[in-house]
Design a protein around this motif. Structure first.
Motif: not given
Length: 105
Positions: A92-105
């Motif tokens: 889950l943490k890996t998925d969250i990191k990918k999403i945050v990175k994708k949105h430039g946050l």
């Protein structure tokens, strides 16, 4: 058997128990049949949000996809549940990191 193998084994078992084809599961999950095939052959692994879609389509609780086949809720040790929880949280943490990175946050 590692957690991914357990997931794949359970996915196939639940799907077959319901006489559901890969095509039907893909339709219910709103994805391509080839993606379900790739999951079942360990070529790809779904995100946790997609695991939730699979579980909903199979009408099972998501955690059941990660439970060893010969285990029931009552016979799983606390240590096994903690290990499963730890692996799910890491994913889950890996998925969250990918999403945050994708949105430039």
């Amino acid at each position: 058997m590692d957690l991914q193998d357990t997931f794949i084994s359970n996915l196939k078992r639940f799907r077959k128990e319901q006489n559901m084809t890969q095509e039907k599961l893909a339709e219910l999950c709103k994805t391509d049949t080839s993606y379900i095939g790739q999951i079942e052959t360990k070529k790809r692994f779904p995100s946790l949000s997609f695991v939730e879609r699979i579980a909903a389509s199979l009408k099972v609780e998501p955690y059941r996809l990660y439970m060893p086949q010969d285990s029931s809720n009552d016979s799983v040790s606390v240590e096994e549940l903690k290990l499963i929880e730890s692996e799910i949280l890491r994913a889950l943490k890996t998925d969250i990191k990918k999403i945050v990175k994708k949105h430039g946050l």
